[in-house]
Design a protein around this motif. Structure first.
Motif, PDB file in Angstrom:
ATOM      1  N   MET A  52       7.599   8.365   6.052  1.00  0.00           N
ATOM      2  CA  MET A  52       6.308   7.823   5.592  1.00  0.00           C
ATOM      3  C   MET A  52       5.470   7.344   6.772  1.00  0.00           C
ATOM      4  SD  MET A  52       6.832   8.117   2.324  1.00  0.00           S
ATOM      5  CE  MET A  52       5.719   7.049   1.422  1.00  0.00           C
ATOM      6  N   ARG A  53       5.732   7.855   7.943  1.00  0.00           N
ATOM      7  CA  ARG A  53       5.126   7.347   9.170  1.00  0.00           C
ATOM      8  C   ARG A  53       3.599   7.314   9.129  1.00  0.00           C
ATOM      9  NH1 ARG A  53       6.008   9.353  15.445  1.00  0.00           N
ATOM     10  NH2 ARG A  53       3.819   9.652  15.892  1.00  0.00           N
ATOM     11  N   GLU A  54       2.949   8.416   8.829  1.00  0.00           N
ATOM     12  CA  GLU A  54       1.490   8.470   8.874  1.00  0.00           C
ATOM     13  C   GLU A  54       0.874   7.542   7.839  1.00  0.00           C
ATOM     14  OE1 GLU A  54      -0.480   9.807  11.115  1.00  0.00           O
ATOM     15  OE2 GLU A  54       1.377  10.317  12.174  1.00  0.00           O
ATOM     16  N   ASP A  55       1.450   7.511   6.642  1.00  0.00           N
ATOM     17  CA  ASP A  55       0.925   6.618   5.607  1.00  0.00           C
ATOM     18  C   ASP A  55       1.059   5.157   6.019  1.00  0.00           C
ATOM     19  OD1 ASP A  55       0.279   8.778   4.014  1.00  0.00           O
ATOM     20  OD2 ASP A  55       2.148   8.694   2.860  1.00  0.00           O
ATOM     21  N   VAL A  56       2.190   4.826   6.621  1.00  0.00           N
ATOM     22  CA  VAL A  56       2.400   3.442   7.060  1.00  0.00           C
ATOM     23  C   VAL A  56       1.424   3.094   8.179  1.00  0.00           C
ATOM     24  CG1 VAL A  56       4.014   1.863   8.178  1.00  0.00           C
ATOM     25  CG2 VAL A  56       4.815   3.366   6.351  1.00  0.00           C
ATOM     26  N   LEU A  57       1.227   3.984   9.135  1.00  0.00           N
ATOM     27  CA  LEU A  57       0.285   3.727  10.224  1.00  0.00           C
ATOM     28  C   LEU A  57      -1.107   3.448   9.675  1.00  0.00           C
ATOM     29  CD1 LEU A  57      -0.629   3.649  13.173  1.00  0.00           C
ATOM     30  CD2 LEU A  57      -0.795   6.148  13.113  1.00  0.00           C
ATOM     31  N   ASN A  58      -1.582   4.276   8.756  1.00  0.00           N
ATOM     32  CA  ASN A  58      -2.912   4.070   8.180  1.00  0.00           C
ATOM     33  C   ASN A  58      -2.988   2.740   7.441  1.00  0.00           C
ATOM     34  OD1 ASN A  58      -3.816   6.554   9.151  1.00  0.00           O
ATOM     35  ND2 ASN A  58      -3.162   7.652   7.305  1.00  0.00           N
ATOM     36  N   ALA A  59      -1.918   2.403   6.733  1.00  0.00           N
ATOM     37  CA  ALA A  59      -1.907   1.144   5.983  1.00  0.00           C
ATOM     38  C   ALA A  59      -1.910  -0.052   6.920  1.00  0.00           C
ATOM     39  CB  ALA A  59      -0.682   1.098   5.064  1.00  0.00           C
ATOM     40  N   ALA A  94       0.820  -1.218   0.000  1.00  0.00           N
ATOM     41  CA  ALA A  94       0.000   0.000   0.000  1.00  0.00           C
ATOM     42  C   ALA A  94       0.850   1.262   0.000  1.00  0.00           C
ATOM     43  CB  ALA A  94      -0.921  -0.002   1.220  1.00  0.00           C
ATOM     44  N   VAL A  95       2.048   1.195   0.600  1.00  0.00           N
ATOM     45  CA  VAL A  95       2.917   2.374   0.673  1.00  0.00           C
ATOM     46  C   VAL A  95       4.286   2.004   0.089  1.00  0.00           C
ATOM     47  CG1 VAL A  95       3.745   4.237   2.169  1.00  0.00           C
ATOM     48  CG2 VAL A  95       1.738   2.926   2.842  1.00  0.00           C
ATOM     49  N   PRO A  96       4.377   1.940  -1.247  1.00  0.00           N
ATOM     50  CA  PRO A  96       5.654   1.570  -1.873  1.00  0.00           C
ATOM     51  C   PRO A  96       6.757   2.562  -1.489  1.00  0.00           C
ATOM     52  CG  PRO A  96       3.862   1.591  -3.484  1.00  0.00           C
ATOM     53  CD  PRO A  96       3.328   2.229  -2.240  1.00  0.00           C
ATOM     54  N   GLY A  97       7.929   2.043  -1.321  1.00  0.00           N
ATOM     55  CA  GLY A  97       9.064   2.901  -1.014  1.00  0.00           C
ATOM     56  C   GLY A  97       9.188   3.282   0.441  1.00  0.00           C
ATOM     57  N   ALA A  98       8.322   2.767   1.321  1.00  0.00           N
ATOM     58  CA  ALA A  98       8.390   3.113   2.739  1.00  0.00           C
ATOM     59  C   ALA A  98       9.278   2.159   3.528  1.00  0.00           C
ATOM     60  CB  ALA A  98       6.989   3.136   3.347  1.00  0.00           C
ATOM     61  N   GLY A  99       9.788   1.131   2.881  1.00  0.00           N
ATOM     62  CA  GLY A  99      10.684   0.195   3.562  1.00  0.00           C
ATOM     63  C   GLY A  99      10.028  -0.559   4.693  1.00  0.00           C
ATOM     64  N   VAL A 100       8.750  -0.921   4.517  1.00  0.00           N
ATOM     65  CA  VAL A 100       8.024  -1.603   5.590  1.00  0.00           C
ATOM     66  C   VAL A 100       8.545  -3.036   5.737  1.00  0.00           C
ATOM     67  CG1 VAL A 100       5.773  -2.323   6.440  1.00  0.00           C
ATOM     68  CG2 VAL A 100       5.995  -0.178   5.160  1.00  0.00           C
ATOM     69  N   THR A 101       8.935  -3.408   6.965  1.00  0.00           N
ATOM     70  CA  THR A 101       9.500  -4.734   7.228  1.00  0.00           C
ATOM     71  C   THR A 101       9.025  -5.235   8.581  1.00  0.00           C
ATOM     72  OG1 THR A 101      11.517  -4.114   6.034  1.00  0.00           O
ATOM     73  CG2 THR A 101      11.630  -6.080   7.425  1.00  0.00           C
ATOM     74  N   ALA A 102       8.631  -6.502   8.630  1.00  0.00           N
ATOM     75  CA  ALA A 102       8.317  -7.144   9.912  1.00  0.00           C
ATOM     76  C   ALA A 102       9.638  -7.506  10.572  1.00  0.00           C
ATOM     77  CB  ALA A 102       7.460  -8.378   9.693  1.00  0.00           C
ATOM     78  N   PHE A 103      10.007  -6.758  11.605  1.00  0.00           N
ATOM     79  CA  PHE A 103      11.321  -6.916  12.222  1.00  0.00           C
ATOM     80  C   PHE A 103      11.313  -7.982  13.310  1.00  0.00           C
ATOM     81  CE2 PHE A 103      14.547  -5.727  15.400  1.00  0.00           C
ATOM     82  CZ  PHE A 103      15.674  -5.745  14.603  1.00  0.00           C
ATOM     83  N   GLY A 104      10.301  -7.976  14.143  1.00  0.00           N
ATOM     84  CA  GLY A 104      10.241  -8.948  15.234  1.00  0.00           C
ATOM     85  C   GLY A 104       8.816  -9.397  15.446  1.00  0.00           C
ATOM     86  N   ILE A 105       8.458 -10.514  14.828  1.00  0.00           N
ATOM     87  CA  ILE A 105       7.043 -10.909  14.876  1.00  0.00           C
ATOM     88  C   ILE A 105       6.631 -11.351  16.273  1.00  0.00           C
ATOM     89  CG2 ILE A 105       7.084 -11.560  12.447  1.00  0.00           C
ATOM     90  CD1 ILE A 105       7.015 -14.489  13.379  1.00  0.00           C
ATOM     91  N   ARG A 106       7.564 -11.839  17.105  1.00  0.00           N
ATOM     92  CA  ARG A 106       7.208 -12.202  18.478  1.00  0.00           C
ATOM     93  C   ARG A 106       6.844 -10.950  19.278  1.00  0.00           C
ATOM     94  NH1 ARG A 106       6.725 -16.383  16.607  1.00  0.00           N
ATOM     95  NH2 ARG A 106       7.947 -18.285  16.897  1.00  0.00           N
ATOM     96  N   ASP A 107       7.390  -9.830  18.837  1.00  0.00           N
ATOM     97  CA  ASP A 107       7.182  -8.572  19.534  1.00  0.00           C
ATOM     98  C   ASP A 107       6.164  -7.691  18.822  1.00  0.00           C
ATOM     99  OD1 ASP A 107       7.911  -7.267  21.810  1.00  0.00           O
ATOM    100  OD2 ASP A 107       9.537  -6.139  20.899  1.00  0.00           O
ATOM    101  N   GLY A 108       5.549  -8.200  17.747  1.00  0.00           N
ATOM    102  CA  GLY A 108       4.596  -7.415  16.980  1.00  0.00           C
ATOM    103  C   GLY A 108       5.207  -6.152  16.404  1.00  0.00           C
ATOM    104  N   ARG A 109       6.448  -6.208  15.991  1.00  0.00           N
ATOM    105  CA  ARG A 109       7.209  -5.010  15.604  1.00  0.00           C
ATOM    106  C   ARG A 109       7.356  -4.904  14.098  1.00  0.00           C
ATOM    107  NH1 ARG A 109      13.335  -4.103  17.831  1.00  0.00           N
ATOM    108  NH2 ARG A 109      13.994  -2.389  16.463  1.00  0.00           N
ATOM    109  N   ILE A 110       7.066  -3.732  13.558  1.00  0.00           N
ATOM    110  CA  ILE A 110       7.202  -3.425  12.136  1.00  0.00           C
ATOM    111  C   ILE A 110       8.045  -2.165  11.998  1.00  0.00           C
ATOM    112  CG2 ILE A 110       5.984  -2.691  10.040  1.00  0.00           C
ATOM    113  CD1 ILE A 110       3.628  -4.405  10.921  1.00  0.00           C
ATOM    114  N   GLU A 111       9.013  -2.169  11.100  1.00  0.00           N
ATOM    115  CA  GLU A 111       9.862  -1.009  10.860  1.00  0.00           C
ATOM    116  C   GLU A 111       9.533  -0.369   9.524  1.00  0.00           C
ATOM    117  OE1 GLU A 111      13.951  -2.101  11.284  1.00  0.00           O
ATOM    118  OE2 GLU A 111      13.867  -2.003  13.474  1.00  0.00           O
TER     119      GLU A 111
END
Length: 676
Positions: A660-667, A638-655
């Motif tokens: 692009m913070r607001e766009d990523v949050l909405n996505a 949904a937000v190309p170029g934002a570098g969205v990555t699941a960093f720690g799935i045990r911790d529910g963490r996404i980087e």
């Protein structure tokens, strides 16, 4: 000149057998016995060892060019009530830099008799390393077992052999010894064969060159014995024999200072079927000794009962490492659950180490617990561990360790780190209450995971600990209850109650550990965690718990006043700007704060999600199952170029990229709502 007023100008040769016989302030000659992260262990006599802490050095510990067995000079700074000896650095590291030497003999002159270093033949021998052309070769995965226990042995047991050996000469015309003519005897039966000529078959686990004979430590399926071989003082006997070789050795069984030793007359390296037979006997004996007879769960819990075979596998791997002289390195999450889990394993392993190795530094040498800040075992942590273990192998001949990952190594993000350990031959055991990713099974030797949703890592680790060492079963019985923040199975609450820990004590211990886990989270805090979980009458945990509650409540109050609520497709969201409304570098950490916010604010009649969003990362907490990787993939699309990555799935963490913070949050909110 009255030398007594200038004791700092002389060094002493200690002839005592107890730390209390040392004199504080004096300089002593000793031998390097072992290394640890916090300093160097130095033998002052065959039965007295002191610690030269890294803070006492005039340089970095890593820059010391000392080798195990080197003669060094240290100052006795303090003798503790428990017998521990604190040593200080001596800028003078050669005899010539002192103005003399004296004997510190508890039964002699209290001021010390003068010691003629050149002519004195009663001083304890100083261990030396082989000359360069006599060094044994070292393969990339050479993991020779050199331990502090062996240092004590070489320092004390071979002394008389060296004295005897100085009168011997090498007879190059001697007839070859027929090894077959010596009856083969198990090491465990040597007690009854003192004075007899026998042979033993086993593997060389260590080789020491002393100032007299060469000492080979040989292990068969029943035990280990030191074998002294002499050709010439300080010269390597049987230079073709290396650590890990299968050998047949013959000689006379002798008793040296209360310890068995074989005076070697002949030694052959075994190959092919003969070596395989020795290895087979050793493997069978090790499996028989290391495998738990049974696994009895600490409480009635179906999720644990379904894993008894895997728990037995993990316990066997840990016990085998201890018995094989292989250090155990525990990596656990820097959380209350992680510390409880790591402490449970520690509680079980340390007594086994003390039983197996009698030296004062054994429990530090053979067991290390290192918390991890990240929710996975990444390349940074793995590189750090590999660097340490290779330094230990190459500088001190340590065996490569068993690395036990507790609640940190079961996701795909950990496979590179696990793979790096595997490249160098380190053993890998992964223990996690969640379901491991398929890739992890390929890079771990033992895997304990579960699909159950009512397990904590502390529960699994406590049950593994009880299987590793049944003697600590009662000690760890209360730990499962401590590991849960909510929905603790009733069986564990009852087990804790039976062990003397009511619900309030359990809560205080959990909160106290959580607070201490935050501060300097990269440290193991061995003594403090032990006090909180095992040896506290309630005062310490209660005090720390009060501080936990004060700090957490204040932060929660601020956060709750600034929660943004949303609703999407029937899912309720509470969003916290963690940059603006939390103290980022003070307790509680973001993850613990979000956990508490989620528990306090969730609703029961609809799915509820708490999201904490910072500069370039966010964390998700949900009452309904959420696949964090799928959410990250949807947000990335949904937000190309934002570098969205699941960093720690045990911790529910996404980087993501901060711009692009607001766009990523909405996505992310949209993706979570679609998934639920």
């Amino acid at each position: 000149m009255d030398w007594i007023t200038h004791e700092e100008d002389v060094w002493f040769d200690f002839r005592g057998e107890h730390p209390n016989q040392l004199t504080e302030g004096r300089f002593y000659r000793g031998t390097v016995d072992g290394f640890a992260e916090f300093g160097v262990f130095v033998d002052l006599s065959p039965s007295v060892t002191g610690l030269l802490h890294r803070s006492e050095l005039d340089r970095r510990l890593e820059s010391l060019d000392w080798e195990r067995g080197d003669a060094v000079f240290v100052q006795v700074k303090n003798i503790r009530d428990n017998g521990n000896v604190d040593l200080g650095w001596s800028i003078r590291q050669s005899e010539g830099e002192f103005r003399g030497a004296r004997i510190d003999d508890p039964d002699g002159d209290p001021d010390g008799e003068p010691l003629d270093v050149e002519s004195d033949d009663t001083a304890k021998p100083v261990k030396t390393r082989p000359k360069p052309d006599q060094e044994r070769s070292s393969a990339p995965d050479d993991d020779a077992d050199v331990t502090a226990a062996d240092g004590d042995a070489a320092n004390g047991r071979v002394t008389e052999a060296e004295e005897d050996a100085t009168d011997e000469t090498t007879d190059e015309t001697a007839e070859p010894v027929d090894l077959e003519s010596f009856p083969r005897v198990a090491v465990s039966d040597l007690d009854d064969r003192v004075g007899d000529e026998v042979s033993v078959e086993g593997f060389v686990v260590d080789v020491y060159q002393t100032s007299g004979p060469t000492v080979f430590e040989v292990r068969d399926e029943t035990g280990t014995v030191e074998c002294a071989a002499f050709v010439e003082a300080g010269v390597r006997a049987y230079p073709e024999v290396e650590s890990e070789d299968a050998v047949r050795l013959a000689g006379e069984v002798e008793l040296r200072r209360g310890e068995l030793q074989i005076e070697t007359e002949a030694l052959d390296v075994l190959e092919g079927e003969e070596a395989a037979a020795v290895q087979g006997r050793l493997d069978d004996a090790m499996t028989s000794r290391a495998r738990p007879e049974s696994v009895e769960p600490l409480a009635e819990h179906a999720s644990v009962e379904a894993l008894v075979d895997e728990i037995a596998d993990a316990a066997e791997a840990i016990r085998r490492a201890v018995f094989d002289g292989r250090p155990v390195v525990v990596r656990h999450a820097a959380t209350a659950d992680g510390y409880v889990a790591g402490a449970a394993i520690e509680r079980a392993v340390l007594p086994l180490v003390r039983e197996e190795y009698a030296t004062s530094d054994a429990e530090y040498h053979y067991f290390t617990r290192r918390p991890l800040d990240d929710p996975m075992y990444g390349m940074d942590a793995a590189t750090n561990d590999v660097t340490r273990m290779l330094q230990g192998r190459d500088r001190h001949d340590e065996k490569l360790p068993l690395v036990l990952l507790v609640g940190t190594g079961s996701t795909a993000e950990s496979t590179d780190g696990l793979g790096l350990l595997g490249v160098y031959g380190a053993r890998r055991v992964v223990l996690d209450a969640a379901t491991a990713d398929e890739e992890v099974a390929d890079v771990s030797e033992v895997l304990v995971d579960s699909e159950a949703d009512d397990l904590s890592t502390g529960v699994l680790a406590a049950n593994v600990a009880a299987a590793v060492n049944p003697q600590v079963r009662d000690d760890v019985k209360h730990l499962p209850a401590v590991s849960y923040w909510e929905q603790t199975p009733a069986a564990y609450l009852q087990a804790a109650e039976e062990a003397g820990y009511d619900a309030d004590r359990v809560r205080e211990m959990r909160e106290a550990v959580a607070l201490e886990a935050y501060y300097q989270s990269y440290q193991d805090k061995r003594e403090l965690i032990t006090d909180l979980l095992f040896e506290d009458g309630g005062g310490l945990a209660g005090h720390v718990s009060e501080q936990f509650r004060i700090k957490l409540d204040a932060e929660v109050e601020t956060a709750e006043a600034n929660l943004e609520t949303r609703e999407a497709e029937g899912v309720h969201f509470a969003v916290l700007d963690t940059d603006s409304y939390t103290h980022r570098f003070d307790f509680p950490p973001t993850t613990l704060l979000l956990d508490e916010l989620h528990r306090r604010n969730r609703v029961d009649d609809a799915p509820f999600v708490t999201v904490g969003v910072g500069t370039d990362e966010l964390h998700i907490r949900s009452t309904a199952p959420v696949d964090v990787r799928s959410v990250a993939a949807a947000a990335r699309e949904a937000v190309p170029g934002a570098g969205v990555t699941a960093f720690g799935i045990r911790d529910g963490r996404i980087e993501f990229l901060s711009g692009m913070r607001e766009d990523v949050l909405n996505a992310v909110v949209a993706a979570v709502a679609d998934q639920i």
